[in-house]
Design a protein around this motif. Sequence first.
Motif, PDB file in Angstrom:
ATOM      1  N   LEU A   1       0.393   9.373  52.452  1.00  0.00           N
ATOM      2  CA  LEU A   1      -1.199   9.559  52.112  1.00  0.00           C
ATOM      3  C   LEU A   1      -1.280   9.566  50.665  1.00  0.00           C
ATOM      4  N   LEU A   2      -0.282   9.660  49.829  1.00  0.00           N
ATOM      5  CA  LEU A   2      -0.473  10.039  48.632  1.00  0.00           C
ATOM      6  C   LEU A   2      -0.731   8.939  47.674  1.00  0.00           C
ATOM      7  N   GLY A   3      -0.455   7.444  48.322  1.00  0.00           N
ATOM      8  CA  GLY A   3      -0.614   6.150  47.442  1.00  0.00           C
ATOM      9  C   GLY A   3      -2.009   5.727  47.860  1.00  0.00           C
ATOM     10  N   LEU A   4      -2.867   6.228  48.516  1.00  0.00           N
ATOM     11  CA  LEU A   4      -4.097   5.677  48.934  1.00  0.00           C
ATOM     12  C   LEU A   4      -5.136   5.642  47.745  1.00  0.00           C
ATOM     13  N   GLU A   5      -5.575   4.434  47.567  1.00  0.00           N
ATOM     14  CA  GLU A   5      -6.749   4.504  46.448  1.00  0.00           C
ATOM     15  C   GLU A   5      -7.949   4.850  47.294  1.00  0.00           C
ATOM     16  N   PHE A   6      -8.868   5.651  46.321  1.00  0.00           N
ATOM     17  CA  PHE A   6     -10.162   6.171  47.014  1.00  0.00           C
ATOM     18  C   PHE A   6     -11.421   6.160  46.313  1.00  0.00           C
ATOM     19  N   GLY A   7     -12.469   5.917  46.848  1.00  0.00           N
ATOM     20  CA  GLY A   7     -13.471   5.760  46.213  1.00  0.00           C
ATOM     21  C   GLY A   7     -14.898   6.189  47.285  1.00  0.00           C
ATOM     22  N   VAL A   8     -15.702   6.605  46.552  1.00  0.00           N
ATOM     23  CA  VAL A   8     -16.975   7.199  47.337  1.00  0.00           C
ATOM     24  C   VAL A   8     -18.335   6.716  46.650  1.00  0.00           C
ATOM     25  N   ARG A   9     -19.164   6.479  47.813  1.00  0.00           N
ATOM     26  CA  ARG A   9     -20.646   6.100  47.201  1.00  0.00           C
ATOM     27  C   ARG A   9     -21.668   7.038  47.725  1.00  0.00           C
TER      28      ARG A   9
ATOM     29  N   ASP B   1     -27.868  18.111  54.126  1.00  0.00           N
ATOM     30  CA  ASP B   1     -28.484  16.639  54.504  1.00  0.00           C
ATOM     31  C   ASP B   1     -27.930  15.699  53.595  1.00  0.00           C
ATOM     32  N   ALA B   2     -26.571  15.581  53.450  1.00  0.00           N
ATOM     33  CA  ALA B   2     -26.137  14.639  52.529  1.00  0.00           C
ATOM     34  C   ALA B   2     -25.176  13.336  53.481  1.00  0.00           C
ATOM     35  N   ALA B   3     -25.177  12.456  52.944  1.00  0.00           N
ATOM     36  CA  ALA B   3     -24.400  11.347  53.707  1.00  0.00           C
ATOM     37  C   ALA B   3     -23.617  10.422  52.645  1.00  0.00           C
ATOM     38  N   PHE B   4     -22.419  10.195  52.698  1.00  0.00           N
ATOM     39  CA  PHE B   4     -21.538   9.434  51.699  1.00  0.00           C
ATOM     40  C   PHE B   4     -20.758   8.248  52.498  1.00  0.00           C
ATOM     41  N   LEU B   5     -20.608   7.214  51.662  1.00  0.00           N
ATOM     42  CA  LEU B   5     -19.646   6.265  52.306  1.00  0.00           C
ATOM     43  C   LEU B   5     -18.393   6.260  51.424  1.00  0.00           C
ATOM     44  N   ALA B   6     -17.271   6.546  52.241  1.00  0.00           N
ATOM     45  CA  ALA B   6     -16.096   6.563  51.305  1.00  0.00           C
ATOM     46  C   ALA B   6     -15.105   5.674  51.705  1.00  0.00           C
ATOM     47  N   ALA B   7     -14.106   5.110  50.843  1.00  0.00           N
ATOM     48  CA  ALA B   7     -13.257   3.822  51.189  1.00  0.00           C
ATOM     49  C   ALA B   7     -11.839   4.474  50.646  1.00  0.00           C
ATOM     50  N   VAL B   8     -10.874   4.005  51.590  1.00  0.00           N
ATOM     51  CA  VAL B   8      -9.550   4.387  51.039  1.00  0.00           C
ATOM     52  C   VAL B   8      -8.818   2.859  51.362  1.00  0.00           C
TER      53      VAL B   8
ATOM     54  N   GLU C   1     -24.708   5.664  43.063  1.00  0.00           N
ATOM     55  CA  GLU C   1     -23.724   5.942  42.272  1.00  0.00           C
ATOM     56  C   GLU C   1     -22.475   5.703  43.088  1.00  0.00           C
ATOM     57  N   ILE C   2     -21.177   5.223  42.457  1.00  0.00           N
ATOM     58  CA  ILE C   2     -20.107   4.845  42.953  1.00  0.00           C
ATOM     59  C   ILE C   2     -18.962   5.791  42.054  1.00  0.00           C
ATOM     60  N   ILE C   3     -18.189   6.543  42.810  1.00  0.00           N
ATOM     61  CA  ILE C   3     -17.018   7.268  41.940  1.00  0.00           C
ATOM     62  C   ILE C   3     -15.700   6.578  42.546  1.00  0.00           C
ATOM     63  N   ARG C   4     -14.875   6.227  41.798  1.00  0.00           N
ATOM     64  CA  ARG C   4     -13.696   5.576  42.326  1.00  0.00           C
ATOM     65  C   ARG C   4     -12.279   5.763  41.663  1.00  0.00           C
ATOM     66  N   ASP C   5     -11.145   5.662  42.156  1.00  0.00           N
ATOM     67  CA  ASP C   5     -10.133   6.079  41.252  1.00  0.00           C
ATOM     68  C   ASP C   5     -10.119   4.860  40.158  1.00  0.00           C
ATOM     69  N   ALA C   6      -9.821   5.186  38.963  1.00  0.00           N
ATOM     70  CA  ALA C   6      -9.565   4.380  37.857  1.00  0.00           C
ATOM     71  C   ALA C   6      -8.217   3.634  37.818  1.00  0.00           C
ATOM     72  N   ARG C   7      -8.277   2.382  37.870  1.00  0.00           N
ATOM     73  CA  ARG C   7      -7.142   1.649  37.698  1.00  0.00           C
ATOM     74  C   ARG C   7      -6.537   1.574  36.349  1.00  0.00           C
ATOM     75  N   PRO C   8      -5.310   1.165  36.180  1.00  0.00           N
ATOM     76  CA  PRO C   8      -4.716   0.974  34.838  1.00  0.00           C
ATOM     77  C   PRO C   8      -5.157   0.103  33.918  1.00  0.00           C
ATOM     78  N   GLY C   9      -5.613   0.539  32.521  1.00  0.00           N
ATOM     79  CA  GLY C   9      -6.373  -0.297  31.892  1.00  0.00           C
ATOM     80  C   GLY C   9      -7.554  -0.272  31.915  1.00  0.00           C
ATOM     81  N   GLU C  10      -8.243   0.375  32.835  1.00  0.00           N
ATOM     82  CA  GLU C  10      -9.744   0.421  32.877  1.00  0.00           C
ATOM     83  C   GLU C  10     -10.173   1.481  32.194  1.00  0.00           C
TER      84      GLU C  10
END
Length: 233
Positions: free
Chosen positions: A54-62, A95-102, A171-180
């Motif tokens: 699970l450690l190599g998963l890329e993660f983001g959330v809206r 009363d919060a709701a999020f869309l997460a992506a892995v 707003e979207i918060i996601r893992d930054a990729r190399p060089g970003e």
Amino acid sequence: MSVLLLRLAGPLQSWGSSSRFARRGTEVAPTKSGVIGLLAAAKGVRRTEPLTELLGLEFGVRLDQPGQILRDFQTARSLDGRDSAPLTYRFYLSDAAFLAAVSGEQELLHGLMEALKRPRFPLYLGRRSCPPALPISLGVHEGTVDDALTSWPWLAAEWHRRKAARTVRLEIIRDARPGEPVTETLPDEPVSFDPAHRQHTWRSVLRRHVDVTNDLAERAGVAEHDPLSLLGG
């Protein structure tokens, strides 16, 4: 490239990354360690077992429905009532709701999707007192984390959407990729959940915004405000 999409919603959520002693805070969005912990629980991975796959998963959330911060306080007394524990403050998102992506290997993502349907251990949104609304899994889809968080329909509750405009900025918060360019670093990259030596490291993240269409705005009679319309002949 494939992504597993998750709907993280419920009456209460609490995603702490820096809670200490009598003050248990929450972040404004799900943490990576919290979501990895949820997936590990679904698969039946015990806290003392390694999180290798699970450690190599890329993660983001809206942040589809940010909710409101709710503060609670708790205290406890000994059985004979003579001694009391310190007052503790606990913070939640109400009363919060999020869309997460892995994102990761397709076989792993499909395994996680099936595990979420029949979890081995109870699932919760950051804390045991925060059960999720079902379903959590929105399935495995082709594309990147960015693609999914940009194009997926808005997940806010109907009552929330009826009060909003036709176009909503999320707003979207996601893992930054190399060089970003890195917006900030967060201490929520999990290494081990073992209670004897729990470990997290820092995660570089990128914050940005996306505009989504609110398909309930017109139905509810919500229109963009045009103050000059009253001057028309």
